[in-house]
Scaffold this active site. Structure first.
Site, PDB file in Angstrom:
ATOM      1  N   HIS A 133      53.123  66.794   7.792  1.00  0.00           N
ATOM      2  CA  HIS A 133      52.600  66.057   8.834  1.00  0.00           C
ATOM      3  C   HIS A 133      53.252  66.493  10.260  1.00  0.00           C
ATOM      4  O   HIS A 133      54.301  67.272  10.074  1.00  0.00           O
ATOM      5  CB  HIS A 133      53.005  64.642   8.796  1.00  0.00           C
ATOM      6  CG  HIS A 133      52.347  63.795   7.805  1.00  0.00           C
ATOM      7  ND1 HIS A 133      52.336  63.782   6.445  1.00  0.00           N
ATOM      8  CD2 HIS A 133      50.969  62.865   8.159  1.00  0.00           C
ATOM      9  CE1 HIS A 133      51.622  62.778   5.752  1.00  0.00           C
ATOM     10  NE2 HIS A 133      50.622  62.342   6.739  1.00  0.00           N
TER      11      HIS A 133
ATOM     12  N   LYS B 137      55.972  62.378  13.340  1.00  0.00           N
ATOM     13  CA  LYS B 137      56.213  61.542  12.349  1.00  0.00           C
ATOM     14  C   LYS B 137      57.501  60.866  12.166  1.00  0.00           C
ATOM     15  O   LYS B 137      58.557  61.835  11.811  1.00  0.00           O
ATOM     16  CB  LYS B 137      55.215  61.766  11.064  1.00  0.00           C
ATOM     17  CG  LYS B 137      55.395  60.799  10.101  1.00  0.00           C
ATOM     18  CD  LYS B 137      54.214  60.855   8.964  1.00  0.00           C
ATOM     19  CE  LYS B 137      54.261  60.159   7.792  1.00  0.00           C
ATOM     20  NZ  LYS B 137      53.838  58.601   8.417  1.00  0.00           N
TER      21      LYS B 137
HETATM   22  N1  LIG Z   1      47.082  54.039   7.323  1.00  0.00           N
HETATM   23  C1  LIG Z   1      46.423  54.964   7.698  1.00  0.00           C
HETATM   24  O1  LIG Z   1      45.518  55.380   7.333  1.00  0.00           O
HETATM   25  C2  LIG Z   1      47.417  55.800   8.884  1.00  0.00           C
HETATM   26  C3  LIG Z   1      48.678  55.370   8.960  1.00  0.00           C
HETATM   27  N2  LIG Z   1      49.316  55.746  10.088  1.00  0.00           N
HETATM   28  C4  LIG Z   1      50.538  55.120  10.459  1.00  0.00           C
HETATM   29  O2  LIG Z   1      50.211  54.414  11.877  1.00  0.00           O
HETATM   30  C5  LIG Z   1      51.661  54.281  12.495  1.00  0.00           C
HETATM   31  C6  LIG Z   1      51.388  54.917  13.915  1.00  0.00           C
HETATM   32  O3  LIG Z   1      51.004  56.280  13.806  1.00  0.00           O
HETATM   33  P1  LIG Z   1      50.937  56.916  15.224  1.00  0.00           P
HETATM   34  O4  LIG Z   1      49.508  56.399  15.789  1.00  0.00           O
HETATM   35  O5  LIG Z   1      50.882  58.526  14.883  1.00  0.00           O
HETATM   36  O6  LIG Z   1      51.965  56.865  15.950  1.00  0.00           O
HETATM   37  P2  LIG Z   1      52.337  56.686  17.637  1.00  0.00           P
HETATM   38  O7  LIG Z   1      53.945  56.734  17.702  1.00  0.00           O
HETATM   39  O8  LIG Z   1      51.516  57.869  18.355  1.00  0.00           O
HETATM   40  O9  LIG Z   1      51.963  55.442  18.211  1.00  0.00           O
HETATM   41  C7  LIG Z   1      52.705  54.034  17.926  1.00  0.00           C
HETATM   42  C8  LIG Z   1      52.255  53.256  18.765  1.00  0.00           C
HETATM   43  O10 LIG Z   1      53.014  51.924  18.714  1.00  0.00           O
HETATM   44  C9  LIG Z   1      53.872  51.543  19.582  1.00  0.00           C
HETATM   45  N3  LIG Z   1      55.044  50.988  19.063  1.00  0.00           N
HETATM   46  C10 LIG Z   1      56.210  51.647  18.920  1.00  0.00           C
HETATM   47  N4  LIG Z   1      57.077  50.683  18.280  1.00  0.00           N
HETATM   48  C11 LIG Z   1      56.523  49.817  18.455  1.00  0.00           C
HETATM   49  C12 LIG Z   1      57.106  48.473  18.199  1.00  0.00           C
HETATM   50  N5  LIG Z   1      58.374  48.323  17.660  1.00  0.00           N
HETATM   51  N6  LIG Z   1      56.141  47.296  18.334  1.00  0.00           N
HETATM   52  C13 LIG Z   1      54.962  47.590  18.971  1.00  0.00           C
HETATM   53  N7  LIG Z   1      54.486  48.797  18.826  1.00  0.00           N
HETATM   54  C14 LIG Z   1      55.391  49.795  18.803  1.00  0.00           C
HETATM   55  C15 LIG Z   1      53.842  52.914  20.533  1.00  0.00           C
HETATM   56  O11 LIG Z   1      54.412  52.494  21.778  1.00  0.00           O
HETATM   57  P3  LIG Z   1      55.436  53.752  22.446  1.00  0.00           P
HETATM   58  O12 LIG Z   1      54.695  54.824  22.446  1.00  0.00           O
HETATM   59  O13 LIG Z   1      55.361  52.957  23.989  1.00  0.00           O
HETATM   60  O14 LIG Z   1      56.692  53.567  21.604  1.00  0.00           O
HETATM   61  C16 LIG Z   1      52.490  53.564  20.188  1.00  0.00           C
HETATM   62  O15 LIG Z   1      51.748  52.853  21.399  1.00  0.00           O
HETATM   63  C17 LIG Z   1      52.589  55.112  11.617  1.00  0.00           C
HETATM   64  O16 LIG Z   1      53.408  54.303  10.808  1.00  0.00           O
HETATM   65  C18 LIG Z   1      51.850  56.001  10.889  1.00  0.00           C
HETATM   66  O17 LIG Z   1      52.420  56.283   9.688  1.00  0.00           O
HETATM   67  C19 LIG Z   1      48.947  56.912  10.978  1.00  0.00           C
HETATM   68  C20 LIG Z   1      47.708  57.547  10.625  1.00  0.00           C
HETATM   69  C21 LIG Z   1      46.719  56.844   9.717  1.00  0.00           C
HETATM   70  O1  LIG Z   2      51.878  59.146  10.611  1.00  0.00           O
HETATM   71  C1  LIG Z   2      50.589  59.640  10.247  1.00  0.00           C
HETATM   72  O2  LIG Z   2      50.188  60.737  11.232  1.00  0.00           O
HETATM   73  C2  LIG Z   2      50.215  59.487   9.103  1.00  0.00           C
HETATM   74  N1  LIG Z   2      50.654  58.613   8.135  1.00  0.00           N
HETATM   75  C3  LIG Z   2      50.060  57.773   7.102  1.00  0.00           C
HETATM   76  C4  LIG Z   2      50.927  57.923   6.060  1.00  0.00           C
HETATM   77  O3  LIG Z   2      52.266  57.946   6.090  1.00  0.00           O
HETATM   78  O4  LIG Z   2      50.660  58.329   4.919  1.00  0.00           O
HETATM   79  C5  LIG Z   2      48.614  58.404   6.552  1.00  0.00           C
HETATM   80  C6  LIG Z   2      48.385  59.756   7.259  1.00  0.00           C
HETATM   81  O5  LIG Z   2      48.893  60.630   6.211  1.00  0.00           O
HETATM   82  C7  LIG Z   2      48.816  60.147   8.649  1.00  0.00           C
END
Ligand SMILES: NC(=O)C1=CN([C@@H]2O[C@H](COP(=O)(O)OP(=O)(O)OC[C@H]3O[C@@H](n4cnc5c(N)ncnc54)[C@H](OP(=O)(O)O)[C@@H]3O)[C@@H](O)[C@H]2O)C=CC1
Ligand SMILES: O=C(O)C1=N[C@H](C(=O)O)C[C@H](O)C1
Length: 267
Positions: free
Chosen positions: A155, A159
């Site tokens: 990743h 991450k």
């Molecule tokens: N299930 C799926 O298909 C997928 C899952 N994911 C998961 O989604 C999550 C987010 O990924 P991603 O978008 O890349 O991460 P980012 O860091 O880009 O975004 C996270 C967002 O959440 C906010 N945030 C951070 N901490 C907190 C908190 N304690 N409470 C509320 N909001 C918070 C951040 O704000 P700020 O930037 O101001 O800190 C930001 O807006 C991860 O856990 C990732 O593994 C990702 C892709 C696919």
């Molecule tokens: O953090 C990410 O970017 C992603 N998180 C998810 C995971 O932890 O499996 C899903 C995807 O792989 C992208």
């Protein structure tokens, strides 16, 4: 009927993709965009980053973000998701949770909340990954002895959790297909004099770098051959489309805990 959706983590990588996806859907309306206090984009239009006016301002007020919503889509961090989920219960909002990195207590809290509202909780919402889970189940049963199983995931540099939620779910799928307990057989990285490989183990290796969206390979390594099953994500749009599909699935359902296998009819 139009689904009224709020997005948590609105300024994050997934949040932005979700806002675009919801705004482009015929059957959905963006009604809330939540981020954390102190985020510099609070107060700005949620679509500003992609040059669209949604009429929804990013807010750090959880109750305000949920006031008009039927669904919350949450891809944030475990502590944030759990707080948002409590508010979903107060507001009668259904939740689609993509956040990864929960500990056992966090998962138990989601379980408990799902007794009071409908929740889809899945570490990967892409159709291809969920199809891969099924392929792994079949492969593990065919290759149940004589093949060493290793899961390798890669990743982007931002991450924060490892191994990925998807890799861990792959481990669970494989362990279950083989009648093993992942807690007993998982090996998370190796270093130093490790001794020979125990054939019952399932190994995990993690790569972090650059802008890799998400790659997962499961290797079944035997003597004289090896099989590799790989999924590569090249865009986050697949996760966002999966999350919207999860909202459609929940629209007709009462309380309960579901995952993408339920949403896609793969169970
Ligand atoms: N299930 C799926 O298909 C997928 C899952 N994911 C998961 O989604 C999550 C987010 O990924 P991603 O978008 O890349 O991460 P980012 O860091 O880009 O975004 C996270 C967002 O959440 C906010 N945030 C951070 N901490 C907190 C908190 N304690 N409470 C509320 N909001 C918070 C951040 O704000 P700020 O930037 O101001 O800190 C930001 O807006 C991860 O856990 C990732 O593994 C990702 C892709 C696919
Ligand atoms: O953090 C990410 O970017 C992603 N998180 C998810 C995971 O932890 O499996 C899903 C995807 O792989 C992208």
């Amino acid at each position: 009927m139009t689904m009224r959706i709020a997005i948590a983590g609105a300024t994050g990588r997934m949040g932005r993709m979700l806002i675009d996806t919801v705004c482009d859907a015929d059957d959905a309306q963006l009604v809330g965009a939540l981020d954390v206090p102190g985020n510099p984009l609070v107060g700005r239009d949620a679509g500003e980053f992609s040059g669209r006016a949604t009429g929804v301002a990013i807010t750090a007020d959880l109750d305000a973000a949920l006031a008009e919503a039927d669904f919350l889509i949450d891809f944030t961090r475990p502590e944030g998701t759990l707080r948002h989920l409590e508010a979903c219960l107060d507001h009668g909002v259904k939740a689609v949770i993509g956040t990864t990195g929960f500990d056992a207590a966090g998962k138990a809290a989601i379980d408990a909340a799902a007794k009071r509202t409908a929740v889809v909780f899945a570490p990967n919402m892409a159709v291809g990954v969920n199809a891969t889970f099924k392929l792994l189940e079949v492969a593990a049963k065919i290759l149940s002895s004589g093949y060493d199983i290793e899961i390798i995931e890669a990743h982007h540099r931002h991450k924060v959790d490892a191994p990925s939620g998807t890799a861990l779910r792959m481990g669970e799928v494989l362990a279950q297909a083989l009648g093993r307990d992942l807690k007993q057989v998982a090996v998370y990285g190796r270093e130093g004099v490790t001794g020979e490989r125990d054939p019952s183990t399932i190994g995990f290796a993690t790569v972090r770098g650059g802008d890799i969206v998400g790659d997962h390979t499961v290797m079944f390594a035997g003597i004289g051959e090896r099989i590799e099953i790989t999924h590569r994500s090249s865009s986050r749009v697949t996760y966002a489309h999966g999350a919207l599909r999860a909202c459609r699935f929940l629209a007709g359902r009462g309380e309960g805990l579901y995952d993408m296998q339920d949403v896609l009819g793969l169970r």
